[in-house]
Design an enzyme around this catalytic site. Structure first.
Site, short mmCIF file in Angstrom:
data_model
loop_
_atom_site.label_atom_id
_atom_site.label_comp_id
_atom_site.label_asym_id
_atom_site.label_seq_id
_atom_site.Cartn_x
_atom_site.Cartn_y
_atom_site.Cartn_z
N GLY A 293 47.51 -1.09 30.39
CA GLY A 293 48.39 -0.07 29.81
C GLY A 293 48.86 0.99 30.78
O GLY A 293 49.24 2.08 30.35
N GLU A 509 23.74 -27.87 19.76
CA GLU A 509 24.25 -26.52 19.44
C GLU A 509 23.30 -25.79 18.49
O GLU A 509 23.07 -24.59 18.64
CB GLU A 509 25.66 -26.59 18.82
N1 LIG Z 1 45.67 0.63 25.96
C1 LIG Z 1 46.66 -0.01 25.35
N2 LIG Z 1 47.05 0.36 24.14
C2 LIG Z 1 48.02 -0.28 23.52
N3 LIG Z 1 48.70 -1.31 24.04
C3 LIG Z 1 48.36 -1.73 25.24
C4 LIG Z 1 47.32 -1.09 25.96
N4 LIG Z 1 47.21 -1.72 27.15
C5 LIG Z 1 48.12 -2.68 27.17
N5 LIG Z 1 48.82 -2.71 26.04
C6 LIG Z 1 49.89 -3.65 25.70
O1 LIG Z 1 50.05 -4.54 26.77
C7 LIG Z 1 51.36 -4.43 27.32
C8 LIG Z 1 51.28 -4.53 28.82
O2 LIG Z 1 50.63 -3.43 29.34
P1 LIG Z 1 51.15 -2.65 30.61
O3 LIG Z 1 52.35 -3.32 31.15
O4 LIG Z 1 51.25 -1.23 30.29
O5 LIG Z 1 49.94 -2.92 31.56
P2 LIG Z 1 49.82 -2.57 33.07
O6 LIG Z 1 48.48 -1.98 33.24
O7 LIG Z 1 50.98 -1.80 33.52
O8 LIG Z 1 49.82 -4.00 33.68
P3 LIG Z 1 50.28 -4.47 35.12
O9 LIG Z 1 49.27 -3.94 36.06
O10 LIG Z 1 50.21 -5.96 34.96
O11 LIG Z 1 51.64 -3.95 35.29
C9 LIG Z 1 51.87 -3.10 26.86
O12 LIG Z 1 53.26 -3.12 26.76
C10 LIG Z 1 51.21 -2.95 25.53
O13 LIG Z 1 51.96 -3.63 24.55
ZN LIG Z 2 24.57 -26.12 25.49
#
Ligand SMILES: Nc1ncnc2c1ncn2[C@@H]1O[C@H](COP(=O)(O)OP(=O)(O)OP(=O)(O)O)[C@@H](O)[C@H]1O
Ligand SMILES: [Zn+2]
Length: 682
Positions: A293, A509
Site C-alpha cells: 500500500g 492427513e
Molecule cells: N494497506 C492496504 N489497505 C488497503 N488496500 C491495500 C493496502 N495495501 C495494498 N492494498 C491494495 O493493493 C493495491 C496495490 O497496492 P500498492 O500499489 O499501493 O502497493 P505498493 O506497496 O505501492 O506496491 P509496489 O511496491 O508493488 O508498488 C492497492 O491499490 C490497494 O487496492
Molecule cells: Zn504429510
C-alpha cells in the site's frame, strides 16, 4: 530513377561504347605498318595549327573533328542544342576558321555556360574580349572539366586515326565515323554535366536537411523525447487530483498513517509550519514489500491535503539516451513547482536512484540521479512540494539520496499483522455481497505474510468463485477456497485418485490432524482435506491464534511432531512395507526446525548456546555432533507422534473415514468427529 537511366543511357552510351570498344580492340596492335600515311597527315595538321599558340588550347582536332565539314558540325550542334545559333551570333567564327583554337574554345566555353555553370556565366558576362575570356576560363573552369578536356589529347587523336586505319575504313565513311565520335563525346559530356548537377543538388538538399536537424536538436536537445514526455510522463503534464483517496482507504498500517499525518498538515498550510521555524523533510521514503500500500498511502497524503499528485515510476527515468532521464526529472519538477503545494510520487525509486555504477545497461543513470538531487536541493522547504519515494530495497539506494535535505524521512510500510489483515479483508468484503457467517478474522489468521494487495485479490477470487458456482453471496467456503488456491495452486479435481491411494492419503492427513489436536502447544487445526491441490494429494492446515513473533521450544517440537504424524500413521495402519514417499516434505519441514533449534536457537544441551552458521566449515567432530543432535530430536519427535496415534487409534480411524466420505472437513467438523459424535449429512 528507373525511367531516367533507361531513356538516357542507350542514347549516349551505345555509340560511345562502340567506339571505345573499337579503340581498345586488341586487333589495333598489329596495324602499325599500314598506319603510316594518315598518321603523317595528321601530324602535319597538328604542327600547322598548334604552332601559333603556346597555350594548351583545345581545337577540333583534339576531338577528332578536324576533318568534320562545317555543315556537318553545325548540324551536330544544332541537333544537340536546338536554337543555339539563334541567340549567339558567333557563327562567323565557324565560317572564318573552323579549326581556330580560340573560336572553337569560345564555342566550347559557351556550351559549358549553357549547361548551367552559374558562377562561370556571371563572371564571363563581365569579360569582353575573347582572349580575356579564354584566360579567365583557364583559371575558373572546374578542374574536372579541365581534366576531361585536356586528358590524353594526343593519344586520343592518334588512336582515332589509327583505328580508322586499322579498320580500313574507306575515305567516304571516315567523316561519318568522326561525326559519330563527336556526337558521342558531346552527349557524354552533357550527361556528365547533368549527373554532376543533380549530384550537387542532392548534396545541397542533404546538407540543408542536416543543418535543419542540428538546429532542431540545439533548440530542443530532446526532440525525440518530447513525444515521450507527453506520453510516458503524463503525470508530469497532467497531475491527478486525489480527492477520492484518503487515509480511510489504507488499512492496517496505522503507524505509517500517523507519521504521514504531519506531512498532510504541512501541505495544507506550508507557511504556518515554516513561520514557527519547523523544518519538514523534502523527501519521504516509503519502505516496504510489494503490494503493502505504498502507492496508496502516497495518494492518500495528496488526497487528505487536497493537492495535486504527480506520479512517476523510477523506471521511466532509466534511459539509454544521454540526458533523457534527467530531462524528464526536470520537466516533472518544473510542472510540480508551478502547481505547489503538491505531492510528487516516485515509485520504484531504486531503479532511478540505485547504487549501481555506470554500466552499459544504464549508461546515464548517474546523470539522472544528479538531476534528481539538484532538483531536490533547488527548492525551499516552504514551497510546498513534497517528494514521496517508494522502494522495496532501501539498502540499494544511492547514499546521496538519503542524506538530510533529500529523502531524510523513512516510513516503513510492513506486511499487515493479523489485525491489519482482518481490517483489510473487512474493507474489501464490504465492497461485495457476503454471508453473515463469514468471519474475516479466521481468514486473516490463515493468511500470515499476505500483503494488502494479496488480500484484495483473495476477496476478489472468492467473489468470482461464488459467481461461477451460481451463489448469491460469498461464504467462508469460497474464501477458504481462494486462500488455498493462492497458497497452493489450483485444485486438481480432474485427477482420478484410486481408492487405495485415497485411503492412504486419508490416514496420512488424519495422522497430522490427530497429533495437532492432542498436542498441547500445536497450532489449532483449521481444515483437513484429501482434495489434490497443486503438488499435494491432501493437506491439513493449522491456524495460529496470533501472528507468532516468537516461538517457544515446545511450540517448535509440536510442529515437528505434527509433521511426523503423517508417516507414523502410514506405518501403523499399513505396515512398514507399505509406507509411501508422501512424507518427504513433512520430513523436510521437521528437519529444518530441528536444525535451526541446534545451530541457531541454542536449544540443544549438548552443543550449547552457540550459533553454527556455516556448518560446512566446521570441524568434522562438530559437524557430526550437530547431526547427532538433529537425529535425536527427530527420532524423539517420531516416537511422541507414534505414542499419540497408538493412544488415539479409534479417533484416527473415525477421522480418516470421515475424510474419505466428505473429502474436506473444517475445524468444527473435525472436533465433532474426534468427540465421537456423528456428522450431519451435508
Ligand atoms: N494497506 C492496504 N489497505 C488497503 N488496500 C491495500 C493496502 N495495501 C495494498 N492494498 C491494495 O493493493 C493495491 C496495490 O497496492 P500498492 O500499489 O499501493 O502497493 P505498493 O506497496 O505501492 O506496491 P509496489 O511496491 O508493488 O508498488 C492497492 O491499490 C490497494 O487496492
Ligand atoms: Zn504429510
Amino acid at each position: 530513377m528507373f525511367s531516367l537511366s533507361s531513356t538516357v543511357q542507350p542514347q549516349v552510351t551505345v555509340p560511345l561504347s562502340h567506339l571505345i570498344n573499337a579503340f581498345h580492340s586488341p586487333k589495333t596492335t598489329s596495324v602499325s605498318v599500314s598506319a603510316s600515311i594518315p598518321q603523317k597527315q595528321h601530324r602535319d595538321a597538328v604542327t600547322e595549327h598548334e604552332a601559333p599558340s603556346s597555350e594548351p588550347i583545345l581545337n577540333l582536332r583534339d576531338l577528332g573533328l578536324s576533318e568534320l565539314k562545317i555543315g556537318q558540325l553545325d548540324q551536330l550542334v544544332d541537333s544537340l542544342l536546338p536554337g543555339f545559333f539563334k541567340g549567339k551570333k558567333i557563327s562567323s567564327h565557324w565560317h572564318t576558321s573552323h579549326v581556330s583554337a580560340q573560336s572553337f574554345f569560345e564555342n566550347k566555353y559557351v556550351f559549358i555556360q549553357c549547361r548551367g555553370f552559374k558562377t562561370l556565366k556571371s563572371r564571363t558576362r563581365r569579360l569582353q574580349s575573347t582572349s580575356e575570356r579564354l584566360a579567365e576560363t583557364q583559371h575558373i573552369a572546374p578542374s574536372f572539366v579541365k581534366g576531361f578536356l585536356l586528358r590524353d589529347r594526343g593519344s586520343d587523336v592518334e588512336s582515332l586515326d589509327k583505328l580508322m586505319k586499322t579498320k580500313n575504313i574507306p575515305e567516304a565513311h571516315q567523316d561519318a565515323f568522326k561525326t559519330g565520335f563527336a556526337e558521342g563525346f558531346l552527349k557524354a559530356q552533357a550527361l556528365t554535366q547533368k549527373t554532376n548537377d543533380s549530384l550537387r543538388r542532392t548534396r545541397l538538399f542533404l546538407l540543408v536537411l542536416l543543418l535543419l536537424g542540428i538546429y532542431g536538436l540545439l533548440k530542443n536537445p530532446f526532440l525525440s523525447v518530447r513525444f515521450r514526455t507527453t506520453t510516458g510522463l503524463d503525470s508530469a503534464v497532467d497531475p491527478v487530483q486525489m480527492k477520492n483517496v484518503t487515509f480511510e482507504h489504507v488499512k492496517g498500517v496505522e503507524e505509517a498513517k500517523q507519521e504521514l499525518q504531519e506531512v498532510v498538515e504541512f501541505l495544507k498550510n506550508p507557511q504556518k509550519f515554516t513561520v514557527l521555524g519547523g523544518k519538514l523533510p523534502k523527501g519521504i521514503l516509503l519502505v516496504g514489500p510489494p503490494g503493502t500500500g505504498k502507492t496508496l498511502l502516497a495518494r492518500a497524503v495528496a488526497g487528505e491535503a487536497d493537492v495535486p499528485f504527480y506520479y512517476a515510476s523510477g523506471s521511466e527515468f532509466d534511459e539509454m539516451f544521454v540526458g533523457v532521464g534527467a530531462s524528464r526529472i526536470r520537466n516533472l519538477f518544473r510542472e510540480a513547482k508551478a502547481n505547489a503545494p503538491c505531492v510528487i510520487f516516485i515509485d520504484e525509486l531504486d531503479s532511478v536512484g540505485g547504487k549501481r555504477i555506470e554500466s552499459p545497461m544504464h549508461p546515464y543513470s548517474r546523470q539522472t540521479i544528479n538531476q534528481l538531487l539538484a532538483e531536490m536541493d533547488g527548492f525551499k522547504p516552504n514551497e510546498g512540494v513534497i517528494i514521496i519515494g517508494a522502494t522495496n530495497f532501501p539498502e540499494a539506494l544511492d547514499n546521496a539520496l538519503i542524506r538530510p535535505g533529500r529523502f531524510d524521512m523513512q516510513v516503513t510500510v510492513p506486511r499487515p499483522d493479523v489485525k491489519g489483515r482482518t481490517e483489510i479483508l473487512k474493507w474489501y468484503l464490504n465492497k461485495i455481497k457476503f454471508d453473515q457467517s463469514v468471519d474475516p478474522e479466521i481468514i486473516a489468521r490463515g493468511t500470515v505474510g499476505f500483503s494488502g494487495a494479496e488480500l484484495e485479490n483473495l476477496v476478489n477470487q472468492a467473489a468470482l468463485k461464488a459467481a461461477v458456482d451460481g451463489k448469491e453471496m460469498v461464504t467462508m467456503k469460497e474464501l477458504e477456497f481462494s486462500k488455498d488456491k493462492i497458497l497452493m495452486g489450483p485444485e486438481r479435481r480432474s485427477v482420478e485418485i484410486d481408492n487405495k491411494n485415497k485411503t492412504i492419503t486419508a490416514y496420512h492427513e488424519s495422522g497430522h490432524a490427530i497429533i495437532a489436536y492432542y498436542t498441547k502447544d500445536a497450532m489449532p487445526i483449521n481444515k483437513a482435506t484429501i482434495m489434490p491441490r497443486g503438488p499435494t494429494l491432501g493437506h491439513v492446515s493449522l491456524l495460529p491464534e496470533n501472528d507468532r513473533w516468537n516461538e517457544t521450544r515446545s511450540q517448535l517440537l509440536a510442529q515437528m511432531d505434527v509433521s511426523m504424524g503423517g508417516r507414523v500413521a502410514e506405518e501403523l495402519i499399513f505396515g512398514t512395507d507399505h509406507i509411501t514417499t508422501g512424507a518427504s516434505s513433512d520430513f523436510d519441514n521437521a528437519t529444518k526446525i530441528a536444525k535451526r533449534m541446534v545451530t541457531k536457537f541454542g536449544m540443544s544441551e549438548k552443543l550449547g548456546v552457540m550459533t553454527y552458521n556455516d556448518t560446512g566449515k566446521l570441524s568434522p567432530e562438530t559437524q557430526s555432533a550437530i547431526e547427532q543432535e538433529i537425529r535425536i530430536l527427530l527420532r524423539d519427535s517420531y516416537e511422541r507422534a507414534k505414542h499419540i496415534l497408538k493412544t488415539h487409534a479409534k479417533e484416527h480411524k473415525n477421522l480418516a473415514e470421515a475424510l474419505l466420505t466428505y473429502e474436506t472437513l473444517d475445524a468444527k467438523e473435525i472436533q465433532i468427529v474426534l468427540e465421537g459424535k456423528k456428522l450431519e449429512v451435508r
